[in-house]
Scaffold this motif. Structure first.
Motif, PDB file in Angstrom:
ATOM      1  N   ILE A   1       0.595  -3.018  10.058  1.00  0.00           N
ATOM      2  CA  ILE A   1       0.243  -1.164   9.999  1.00  0.00           C
ATOM      3  C   ILE A   1       0.525  -1.062  11.229  1.00  0.00           C
ATOM      4  CG2 ILE A   1      -1.313   0.523   9.492  1.00  0.00           C
ATOM      5  CD1 ILE A   1      -2.515  -1.214   6.882  1.00  0.00           C
TER       6      ILE A   1
ATOM      7  N   GLY B   1      -4.648   4.252   9.210  1.00  0.00           N
ATOM      8  CA  GLY B   1      -3.669   2.887   9.134  1.00  0.00           C
ATOM      9  C   GLY B   1      -5.486   2.020   9.111  1.00  0.00           C
TER      10      GLY B   1
ATOM     11  N   VAL C   1      -3.812  -4.614  11.640  1.00  0.00           N
ATOM     12  CA  VAL C   1      -3.084  -3.434  12.221  1.00  0.00           C
ATOM     13  C   VAL C   1      -2.666  -3.423  13.516  1.00  0.00           C
ATOM     14  CG1 VAL C   1      -4.879  -1.072  12.626  1.00  0.00           C
ATOM     15  CG2 VAL C   1      -4.622  -2.966  10.242  1.00  0.00           C
TER      16      VAL C   1
ATOM     17  N   ASP D   1      -2.423  -0.993  17.379  1.00  0.00           N
ATOM     18  CA  ASP D   1      -2.204  -0.110  18.372  1.00  0.00           C
ATOM     19  C   ASP D   1      -2.543  -0.105  19.608  1.00  0.00           C
ATOM     20  OD1 ASP D   1      -4.069   2.723  17.691  1.00  0.00           O
ATOM     21  OD2 ASP D   1      -3.543   2.451  19.469  1.00  0.00           O
TER      22      ASP D   1
ATOM     23  N   GLN E   1       3.464   2.699   8.795  1.00  0.00           N
ATOM     24  CA  GLN E   1       3.768   3.361  10.562  1.00  0.00           C
ATOM     25  C   GLN E   1       2.442   4.676   9.927  1.00  0.00           C
ATOM     26  OE1 GLN E   1       7.136   4.684  11.175  1.00  0.00           O
ATOM     27  NE2 GLN E   1       6.310   7.451  11.842  1.00  0.00           N
ATOM     28  N   ALA E   2       1.926   4.735  11.273  1.00  0.00           N
ATOM     29  CA  ALA E   2       0.834   5.726  10.912  1.00  0.00           C
ATOM     30  C   ALA E   2       0.481   5.963  11.717  1.00  0.00           C
ATOM     31  CB  ALA E   2      -0.600   5.552   9.980  1.00  0.00           C
TER      32      ALA E   2
END
Length: 394
Positions: free
Chosen positions: A15, A22, A40, A42, A213-214
């Motif tokens: 993610i 997410g 996840v 970022d 995709q978030a």
């Protein structure tokens, strides 16, 4: 939270984006669907994008049946989210007033109220006297540019602590095996045929079974790595808070004609915001122009605030679609899923988005509630027209 292990070479689900959406999707995949190898990623820190930059309002008084149905489910999930996560998200019920200043907006508020009631959402058109009774401090004078003629009253609106929502999902997700890798920027996607085979990051390349995709304001940029073009325009959205005051405003008050909204936080700050900036920009800077314009509108509604000082100002990046509705679910790529196009209303969708995006990924089918928001609706001219998303209707 448990310590984050080293980045693996492969995951069942990757993610992109450690914001509320997410993290909620990862949590639901792990706890509801039993997916164990989830990463996840970022480029910044947990919940540091638009999740940390919104104004925490929760409501379901939208305009279209598709939008009302979607946010009705989200509000019901917010009601019990603290108990589900065993983490206090500070969810608080607050009446929501969308002011009507013209005959046209009165008709629109009546329209929205009827759609809401038909779908089981508490909402009604009220007159000036009832508006004044709910909010005695509002300027109800007719001797102003936009006099208040009535309002759409949504008594079950509310607010929640935005960063607490992200933390709650992150903690419970991590305890269920979700790995949250901060400061890990995605630099590319390795696409072979109709599948994404790997995610390229600043810490190496990761093979992925499925990719979600978030990434909010960066959605169109990230989608390009997958070879997809999204119907999005990214614009700054600014907000601010005043110095703390004793309780003076009881509701969340919105004016579409004046392009502003205000509510009072538990700490006494007046939380204020307005329309998006009128030009595309990938930036979170604040401007004097926004501040001056917003204060002029605020003083028309609440003249007694003239001597109150502003304490803090910030901005986020809003990814706006032509029909003011999100883009969610499956894409032309077999294993790539998109959660984008949230514009000014993404935070209030966090629980339902996590639940339904996880269902979409786990079953590889588009849930019925997400079908109106599918990726290809723009090419088929099947748009939603959710003008109620920005608290205005046309």
């Amino acid at each position: 939270m448990p310590a984050t292990p080293d980045l693996r070479k492969s995951y069942d689900v990757v993610i992109i984006g450690a914001g509320g959406h997410g993290l909620a999707t990862a949590h639901a995949l792990a706890t509801t669907w039993g997916v164990r190898r989830i990463a996840v990623l970022d480029k910044g820190y947990l919940g540091g994008g638009n999740t940390a930059r919104n104004t925490a309002i929760v409501r379901a008084n939208y305009l279209t049946p598709e939008g009302v149905t979607f946010y009705k489910e989200s509000m019901s999930l917010f009601e019990t989210l603290s108990q589900e996560l065993d983490f206090n998200i500070m969810y608080t019920r607050k009446p929501h007033l969308t002011l009507a200043h013209t005959d046209a907006s009165v008709r629109t508020m009546r329209w929205r109220a009827e759609v809401n009631k038909h779908l089981g959402v508490a909402s009604e058109l009220i007159d000036e006297a009832k508006v004044a009774a709910i909010e005695p401090c509002l300027n109800m004078s007719r001797d102003v540019r936009y006099p208040i003629l009535g309002a759409l009253h949504h008594p079950v609106g509310g607010t929640a602590r935005h960063d607490a929502v992200a933390w709650g999902y992150a903690i419970r997700g991590a305890q269920a095996g979700v790995e949250i890798h901060q400061l890990t920027e995605v630099t590319g996607l390795r696409v072979e045929g109709t599948r994404v085979r790997a995610v390229e990051t600043t810490r190496g390349t990761i093979e992925a079974g499925q990719v979600v995709q978030a990434v909010a304001g960066a959605s169109s940029l990230m989608a390009r790595h997958a070879g997809l073009r999204l119907a999005l325009r990214t614009v700054p959205l600014q907000a601010c808070v005043s110095q703390p005051l004793k309780p003076v405003i009881n509701s969340i008050i919105v004016s579409g004609s004046l392009h502003c909204y205000i509510w009072q936080s538990q700490r006494g700050e007046l939380v204020m915001g307005g329309a998006v900036d009128p030009y595309p920009l990938w930036s979170t800077r604040s401007t004097l122009d926004f501040k001056e314009g917003l204060m002029a509108h605020m003083l028309e509604l609440f003249p007694f605030l003239a001597e109150v000082r502003m304490m803090r100002q910030w901005a986020g990046m809003a990814d706006m679609t032509p029909d003011f509705a999100p883009i969610m679910g499956k894409t032309p790529l077999d294993n790539y899923y998109i959660d984008a196009g949230w514009g000014t209303w993404g935070f209030k969708a966090t629980p339902v988005c996590g639940k339904r995006m996880a269902e979409c990924v786990a079953t590889d089918t588009q849930p019925d509630i997400l079908k109106p928001f599918r990726h290809d609706r723009f090419t088929h001219f099947d748009q939603v027209g959710e003008a109620g998303a920005a608290s205005v209707g046309s």
